[in-house]
Design an enzyme around this catalytic site. Structure first.
Site, PDB file in Angstrom:
ATOM      1  CG  ASP A 154      -1.541   1.203   1.593  1.00 16.26           C
ATOM      2  OD1 ASP A 154      -2.296   1.685   0.743  1.00 16.26           O
ATOM      3  OD2 ASP A 154      -1.317   1.741   2.688  1.00 16.26           O
ATOM      4  CG  ASP A 201      -1.407   7.945   0.970  1.00 16.72           C
ATOM      5  OD1 ASP A 201      -0.723   8.958   1.167  1.00 16.72           O
ATOM      6  OD2 ASP A 201      -1.972   7.692  -0.113  1.00 16.72           O
ATOM      7  CG  ASP A 260      -2.047   2.452   6.364  1.00 12.46           C
ATOM      8  OD1 ASP A 260      -2.217   2.168   5.164  1.00 12.46           O
ATOM      9  OD2 ASP A 260      -2.404   3.533   6.869  1.00 12.46           O
TER      10      ASP A 260
HETATM   11  O1  LIG Z   1      -4.504   3.041  -0.490  1.00 10.24           O
HETATM   12  P1  LIG Z   1      -3.659   4.116   0.107  1.00 10.24           P
HETATM   13  O2  LIG Z   1      -2.366   4.317  -0.619  1.00 10.24           O
HETATM   14  O3  LIG Z   1      -3.438   3.930   1.579  1.00 10.24           O
HETATM   15  O4  LIG Z   1      -4.507   5.452  -0.076  1.00 10.24           O
HETATM   16  C1  LIG Z   1      -5.703   5.650   0.716  1.00 10.24           C
HETATM   17  C2  LIG Z   1      -6.012   7.141   0.863  1.00 10.24           C
HETATM   18  O5  LIG Z   1      -4.816   7.738   1.315  1.00 10.24           O
HETATM   19  C3  LIG Z   1      -4.692   9.146   1.311  1.00 10.24           C
HETATM   20  O6  LIG Z   1      -5.247   9.642   2.518  1.00 10.24           O
HETATM   21  C4  LIG Z   1      -4.494   9.280   3.644  1.00 10.24           C
HETATM   22  O7  LIG Z   1      -3.205   9.871   3.577  1.00 10.24           O
HETATM   23  C5  LIG Z   1      -3.207  11.336   3.613  1.00 10.24           C
HETATM   24  C6  LIG Z   1      -1.776  11.797   3.451  1.00 10.24           C
HETATM   25  O8  LIG Z   1      -0.954  11.281   4.451  1.00 10.24           O
HETATM   26  C7  LIG Z   1      -3.845  11.793   4.933  1.00 10.24           C
HETATM   27  O9  LIG Z   1      -3.899  13.199   4.969  1.00 10.24           O
HETATM   28  C8  LIG Z   1      -5.248  11.215   5.060  1.00 10.24           C
HETATM   29  O10 LIG Z   1      -5.779  11.523   6.341  1.00 10.24           O
HETATM   30  C9  LIG Z   1      -5.218   9.688   4.904  1.00 10.24           C
HETATM   31  O11 LIG Z   1      -6.523   9.143   4.875  1.00 10.24           O
HETATM   32  C10 LIG Z   1      -5.244   9.780   0.057  1.00 10.24           C
HETATM   33  O12 LIG Z   1      -5.292  11.172   0.215  1.00 10.24           O
HETATM   34  C11 LIG Z   1      -6.546   9.208  -0.379  1.00 10.24           C
HETATM   35  O13 LIG Z   1      -6.890   9.690  -1.665  1.00 10.24           O
HETATM   36  C12 LIG Z   1      -6.407   7.705  -0.486  1.00 10.24           C
HETATM   37  O14 LIG Z   1      -7.645   7.141  -0.886  1.00 10.24           O
END
Ligand SMILES: O=P(O)(O)OC[C@H]1O[C@H](O[C@H]2O[C@H](CO)[C@@H](O)[C@H](O)[C@H]2O)[C@H](O)[C@@H](O)[C@@H]1O
Length: 305
Positions: free
Chosen positions: A47, A49, A238
């Protein structure tokens, strides 16, 4: 040795720097042993983020952890294949991750939008289905829904919405005065809005994403593993969206493959830690694991495929 003071619940003892941690489940130990014995038959799926990149308040400011690309560049050539599976648009993950034109990552795949989009490092091209028409309709209605929720006021709305290339819309509450309260209050109205336009809500870490149905990280991972012909898969994630990938690895194990489920631990999400074979301390722990695997394979004399 020992867990750091702010370690997530379920964190396992911190291994010596550079050593490969031991999964706490028999299935995880089998999976890790298989990866180390036959890396040429093993794949890793990660993954973005919260796993390769630290969580930050502004999604556009997220970047891969400082050591992530170097660790991947060292490990991936030893393996059959590697993929990043993310909710982000594929090109956004490639940009924020710095995954293009990296020695050792010339065959990396990035599956964006939970597997709906595919980017290949070998060609630099992205394959994506046409945008779902419901996304544009939701974009038009969303400010009104947020205003009437009573959670957002004025310019807050603009900092909360992530437009995701017109293929999905994420509403973030991390920067609200009461992030969890805002998340809870928005969930029902955003679910109703998504359903009115044929979309689903994907809940994540202080984010509610309205996206097309029909694909998830589990479907994407199972298809990709089948395509590679791998015998072993390590998946690290995560967030709640990674649970489908965890379930896919569990299914692949029941079909005779070996696998390792790694949780990038945090204080925000407990569900993955409960199902993981190995819990590491956030993206730094994931990068440490990737580096330790690369070092072990370098010294074990396993040949590159
Ligand atoms: O599948 P992933 O790579 O884990 O992406 C899922 C979402 O992640 C992002 O949001 C998350 O990370 C941000 C930056 O650190 C944070 O600000 C936010 O609170 C988290 O939920 C991304 O912005 C989304 O578009 C993704 O869907």
């Amino acid at each position: 040795m020992g867990s750091p003071p702010n370690a997530a619940p379920h964190s396992q003892p911190t291994p010596e720097p550079g050593s490969v941690p031991t999964p706490h489940t028999p299935a995880g130990r089998d999976g890790l042993a298989a990866l180390l014995a036959h890396p040429e038959r093993a794949v890793i799926a990660l993954d973005f983020d919260g796993t390769l990149a630290e969580i930050v308040p502004d999604p556009e400011k997220a970047r891969a952890h400082a050591g992530a690309v170097a660790a991947l560049g060292r490990l991936v050539p030893r393996l059959r294949a590697a993929v990043v599976i993310t909710g982000r648009p594929a090109t956004v993950a490639v940009r924020l991750g710095g995954f293009a034109d990296v020695p050792g990552l010339d065959h990396l795949t990035v599956l964006g939008h939970y597997g709906a989009e595919r980017w290949e490092a070998a060609t630099g091209t992205v394959h994506a289905p046409p945008p779902h028409p419901g996304v544009a309709a939701i974009q038009a209605e969303l400010p009104g829904v947020l205003d009437s929720s009573g959670v957002w006021h004025g310019t807050w709305v603009e900092t909360a919405i992530e437009r995701k290339g017109g293929r999905a819309i994420a509403v973030h509450t991390r920067r609200a005065a009461d992030p969890q309260g805002a998340f809870d209050r928005l969930r029902a109205p955003l679910t109703a809005l998504a359903e009115r336009h044929g979309l689903i809500v994907e809940p994540g870490r202080l984010v509610l994403e309205l996206r097309p149905p029909g694909m998830d990280k589990g479907v994407a991972l199972a298809d990709w593993v089948r395509e590679t012909g791998a015998a072993t898969v390590l998946y690290a994630g995560d967030d709640l969206g990674d649970l489908a990938a965890f379930a896919a690895v569990e299914k692949l194990r029941s079909d005779g493959l070996t696998g390792v489920l790694v949780c990038s631990g945090s204080t925000e999400v407990a569900e993955l830690a409960e199902r993981a074979d190995l819990v590491v301390d956030g993206p730094a722990g994931v990068v440490g694991l990737l580096g330790a695997l690369a070092a072990r394979l370098d010294t074990s004399g396993a040949d590159s495929p």
